[in-house]
Motif scaffolding. Structure first.
Motif, PDB file in Angstrom:
ATOM      1  N   THR A 120       0.882  -1.299   0.033  1.00 43.69           N
ATOM      2  CA  THR A 120       0.075   0.095   0.069  1.00 43.69           C
ATOM      3  C   THR A 120       0.883   1.215  -0.061  1.00 43.69           C
ATOM      4  OG1 THR A 120      -1.903   1.031   1.010  1.00 43.69           O
ATOM      5  CG2 THR A 120      -0.234   0.103   2.607  1.00 43.69           C
ATOM      6  N   VAL A 121       0.243   2.448  -0.480  1.00 45.04           N
ATOM      7  CA  VAL A 121       0.973   3.560  -0.385  1.00 45.04           C
ATOM      8  C   VAL A 121      -0.106   4.525   0.186  1.00 45.04           C
ATOM      9  CG1 VAL A 121       2.634   3.248  -2.202  1.00 45.04           C
ATOM     10  CG2 VAL A 121       0.264   4.220  -2.634  1.00 45.04           C
ATOM     11  N   ASP A 122      -1.029   4.017   0.693  1.00 45.96           N
ATOM     12  CA  ASP A 122      -2.205   4.825   1.304  1.00 45.96           C
ATOM     13  C   ASP A 122      -1.722   5.540   2.656  1.00 45.96           C
ATOM     14  OD1 ASP A 122      -4.243   6.087   2.460  1.00 45.96           O
ATOM     15  OD2 ASP A 122      -5.575   4.186   2.494  1.00 45.96           O
ATOM     16  N   ALA A 123      -1.669   6.965   2.679  1.00 43.77           N
ATOM     17  CA  ALA A 123      -0.800   7.768   3.821  1.00 43.77           C
ATOM     18  C   ALA A 123      -1.754   7.543   5.074  1.00 43.77           C
ATOM     19  CB  ALA A 123      -0.581   9.167   3.327  1.00 43.77           C
ATOM     20  N   ASP A 124      -2.918   7.190   4.812  1.00 37.89           N
ATOM     21  CA  ASP A 124      -3.914   7.172   5.941  1.00 37.89           C
ATOM     22  C   ASP A 124      -4.072   5.489   6.615  1.00 37.89           C
ATOM     23  OD1 ASP A 124      -4.584   9.867   5.542  1.00 37.89           O
ATOM     24  OD2 ASP A 124      -6.273   9.294   4.431  1.00 37.89           O
ATOM     25  N   TRP A 125      -3.416   4.644   5.851  1.00 37.96           N
ATOM     26  CA  TRP A 125      -3.441   3.287   6.436  1.00 37.96           C
ATOM     27  C   TRP A 125      -2.472   2.992   7.563  1.00 37.96           C
ATOM     28  CZ3 TRP A 125      -0.040  -0.844   6.905  1.00 37.96           C
ATOM     29  CH2 TRP A 125      -0.762  -1.989   7.073  1.00 37.96           C
ATOM     30  N   VAL A 126      -2.958   2.489   8.703  1.00 36.44           N
ATOM     31  CA  VAL A 126      -2.161   2.086   9.893  1.00 36.44           C
ATOM     32  C   VAL A 126      -2.635   1.079  10.507  1.00 36.44           C
ATOM     33  CG1 VAL A 126      -1.611   3.066  12.314  1.00 36.44           C
ATOM     34  CG2 VAL A 126      -2.056   4.606  10.483  1.00 36.44           C
ATOM     35  N   LEU A 127      -1.705   0.195  10.739  1.00 39.27           N
ATOM     36  CA  LEU A 127      -1.850  -1.255  11.398  1.00 39.27           C
ATOM     37  C   LEU A 127      -1.127  -1.144  12.648  1.00 39.27           C
ATOM     38  CD1 LEU A 127      -2.811  -4.242  11.376  1.00 39.27           C
ATOM     39  CD2 LEU A 127      -0.606  -4.646  10.237  1.00 39.27           C
ATOM     40  N   ARG A 128      -1.808  -1.426  13.748  1.00 37.18           N
ATOM     41  CA  ARG A 128      -0.915  -1.708  15.250  1.00 37.18           C
ATOM     42  C   ARG A 128      -0.588  -3.223  15.071  1.00 37.18           C
ATOM     43  NH1 ARG A 128      -1.528   0.696  20.371  1.00 37.18           N
ATOM     44  NH2 ARG A 128      -2.110   2.854  19.712  1.00 37.18           N
ATOM     45  N   CYS A 129       0.858  -3.456  15.523  1.00 34.06           N
ATOM     46  CA  CYS A 129       1.401  -4.420  15.097  1.00 34.06           C
ATOM     47  C   CYS A 129       1.826  -5.034  16.432  1.00 34.06           C
ATOM     48  CB  CYS A 129       2.670  -4.450  14.050  1.00 34.06           C
ATOM     49  SG  CYS A 129       3.402  -5.996  13.853  1.00 34.06           S
ATOM     50  N   HIS A 130       1.680  -6.221  16.821  1.00 32.61           N
ATOM     51  CA  HIS A 130       2.295  -6.974  18.012  1.00 32.61           C
ATOM     52  C   HIS A 130       2.957  -8.363  17.609  1.00 32.61           C
ATOM     53  CE1 HIS A 130       0.033  -4.246  20.365  1.00 32.61           C
ATOM     54  NE2 HIS A 130      -0.927  -4.600  19.521  1.00 32.61           N
TER      55      HIS A 130
END
Length: 170
Positions: A120-130
């Motif tokens: 993705t290159v979507d500047a608004d996309w965020v994922l919390r990673c654990h």
């Protein structure tokens, strides 16, 4: 560019099992050699407006891959590829816009993962990673392709459009 890609395809040595990362995941039931094609992604190609419409109409999560400027692959619904989980130290990378390959040898029993920020290159996309990796970034974003360390670590495994962005030729 064709409006549709064929259905998903997964290597015969891949199965869905409970995952310590998130719910269910894809696992190797036998060793998979480095460079082996593990998955081909299928679905429908849409432009930015089509992508926004798909998200607006979705009751749940929509799986997408950026394939070019303003072009996105909406993954075909169903199919086990939807269980592929993110990790910050993945064992899958991109051979092209639609193909995931093993970036190193994968042992039988290992979970198959990709770094979602490579699709993705979507500047608004965020994922919390654990994820359990010592390289876990905690927050994964649609702009992580700009991180020089990731550009180096994933050299040769970026989808073509993101590689062109990294190279400054897109």
């Amino acid at each position: 560019m064709h409006p549709h890609r064929p259905d998903h395809w997964l290597h015969a040595a891949v199965e869905v099992r409970p995952s310590p990362i998130a719910g269910r995941g894809l696992f190797a039931r036998a060793p998979i050699a480095a460079g082996t094609v593990v998955a081909r992604l299928g679905g429908r190609l849409v432009d930015d407006a089509g992508l926004r419409a798909a998200f607006a109409d979705a009751d749940g999560y929509v799986d997408t891959i950026v394939v070019d400027a303003g072009r996105h692959l909406l993954l075909a619904p169903g199919g086990d590829i939807r269980f592929a989980n993110h990790a910050c130290d993945p064992n899958l990378g991109w051979a092209d816009e639609y193909t995931l390959v093993a970036t190193s040898g994968i042992a039988g029993g290992d979970e198959l993962t990709s770094d979602y920020s490579t699709s993705t290159v979507d500047a608004d996309w965020v994922l919390r990673c654990h994820c359990p990796s010592t390289r876990c970034r905690q927050m994964v974003t649609g702009e992580d392709w700009r991180i020089p360390q990731l550009q180096q670590r994933y050299a040769g495994w970026w989808p073509p459009y993101l590689q062109r962005l990294i190279d400054g030729s897109a």
